[in-house]
Design an enzyme around this catalytic site. Sequence first.
Site, mmCIF file in Angstrom:
data_model
loop_
_atom_site.group_PDB
_atom_site.id
_atom_site.type_symbol
_atom_site.label_atom_id
_atom_site.label_comp_id
_atom_site.label_asym_id
_atom_site.label_seq_id
_atom_site.Cartn_x
_atom_site.Cartn_y
_atom_site.Cartn_z
ATOM 1 N N GLY A 172 0.463 -1.404 -0.243
ATOM 2 C CA GLY A 172 -0.146 0.033 -0.110
ATOM 3 C C GLY A 172 0.903 0.799 0.291
ATOM 4 O O GLY A 172 2.305 1.089 0.894
ATOM 5 N N VAL A 202 3.512 -1.381 3.485
ATOM 6 C CA VAL A 202 3.643 -0.102 3.439
ATOM 7 C C VAL A 202 4.506 1.322 2.907
ATOM 8 O O VAL A 202 5.647 0.403 3.390
ATOM 9 C CB VAL A 202 2.484 0.708 4.610
ATOM 10 C CG1 VAL A 202 2.230 1.765 5.026
ATOM 11 C CG2 VAL A 202 1.573 -0.516 4.956
ATOM 12 N N LYS A 203 4.228 1.418 1.874
ATOM 13 C CA LYS A 203 5.694 2.685 1.918
ATOM 14 C C LYS A 203 4.535 4.140 1.777
ATOM 15 O O LYS A 203 3.806 4.571 2.036
ATOM 16 C CB LYS A 203 5.883 2.394 -0.355
ATOM 17 C CG LYS A 203 6.253 3.908 -0.095
ATOM 18 C CD LYS A 203 6.923 4.292 -1.935
ATOM 19 C CE LYS A 203 7.632 4.928 -2.653
ATOM 20 N NZ LYS A 203 7.950 4.667 -3.468
ATOM 21 N N THR A 204 5.399 4.822 2.869
ATOM 22 C CA THR A 204 5.591 6.304 3.654
ATOM 23 C C THR A 204 6.463 7.029 3.184
ATOM 24 O O THR A 204 7.244 6.747 2.777
ATOM 25 C CB THR A 204 4.431 6.017 4.049
ATOM 26 O OG1 THR A 204 3.818 7.228 4.422
ATOM 27 C CG2 THR A 204 4.945 5.738 5.591
ATOM 28 N N ASP A 250 12.697 3.075 -0.114
ATOM 29 C CA ASP A 250 12.266 3.035 -1.939
ATOM 30 C C ASP A 250 12.323 4.268 -2.645
ATOM 31 O O ASP A 250 11.568 5.048 -2.738
ATOM 32 C CB ASP A 250 10.335 2.843 -2.460
ATOM 33 C CG ASP A 250 9.985 2.606 -3.682
ATOM 34 O OD1 ASP A 250 10.936 2.429 -4.625
ATOM 35 O OD2 ASP A 250 8.718 2.507 -4.000
#
Length: 279
Positions: A172, A202-204, A250
Amino acid sequence: MADLDDIRDGREYGVGVAQRTDGFFLKGSNNLDWGMKDRLSRIFNPATGRTVMLAFDHGFIMGPTSGVERIDLNIVPLIEYADCLMCARGVLRALVPPTCRKPVCLRSDAGTSILTELNHNVVIDIQDAVKLNASAIAVMVSVGDAATEAETVANLYQAVDAGQASGIPVMGVTAVGKDMARDARYFGLASRLCAENGANIVKTYYTEGFEKVVACCPVPIVIAGGKKLPELEALDLAYRAIQSGASGVDMGRNVFQSEKPAAMIQAVGAVVHQGLKPA
């Protein structure tokens, strides 16, 4: 079939020695199926539990922005230094060598560009991710944007259902709602929402108080690199995120827009996997 002429009785049963039942190395993943764990262990280094993803999916909304005009010239030489690639299916098929043997986190939603209102997206057919041997699929979740929040959460649900059926993890990707502050409270909410709805990663974005964001998210978090920063600032960002509990980065623009992209991604790897402090 096996030769039937020399069948010997077993002898080494290990009686009295309990079978090892080690837990999986990655946060929140111990109860997943074998195929899910196999794919996650390609993305995240089992020795460190961390990953350096090389993101070059920017073209799916931005077109040929600086650094990704020519994937073959600017990105392919960097692939060897990444743990995982994040890209869209068209570029993957056209330009990424199948012999590179790197796991792929496949950008799996699309629909709008920077010329219109973002995040009115649909999700690709999971069978295409299977054909591409994707190790994960990535879907945007726009928490806090009244126009797209429900739509993108529904996309995440759809992706998770399809991913679970095919043994493919889902990442997500938290978008920043136009009316939301870029703080730990917002990113904690958005990250937890992704995990609660089934995301395996999760990428945030990193922010002050990031340790709270990580603590309240039951699955691994990787941070987005965001806009281009001076190299030392980008490395410091990665360092602070890892020290706060992130499971990786990322990065795209902070690598491929660097004056020395190959050196930059290797430096990021040293921060992530060795814990080296930029200086």
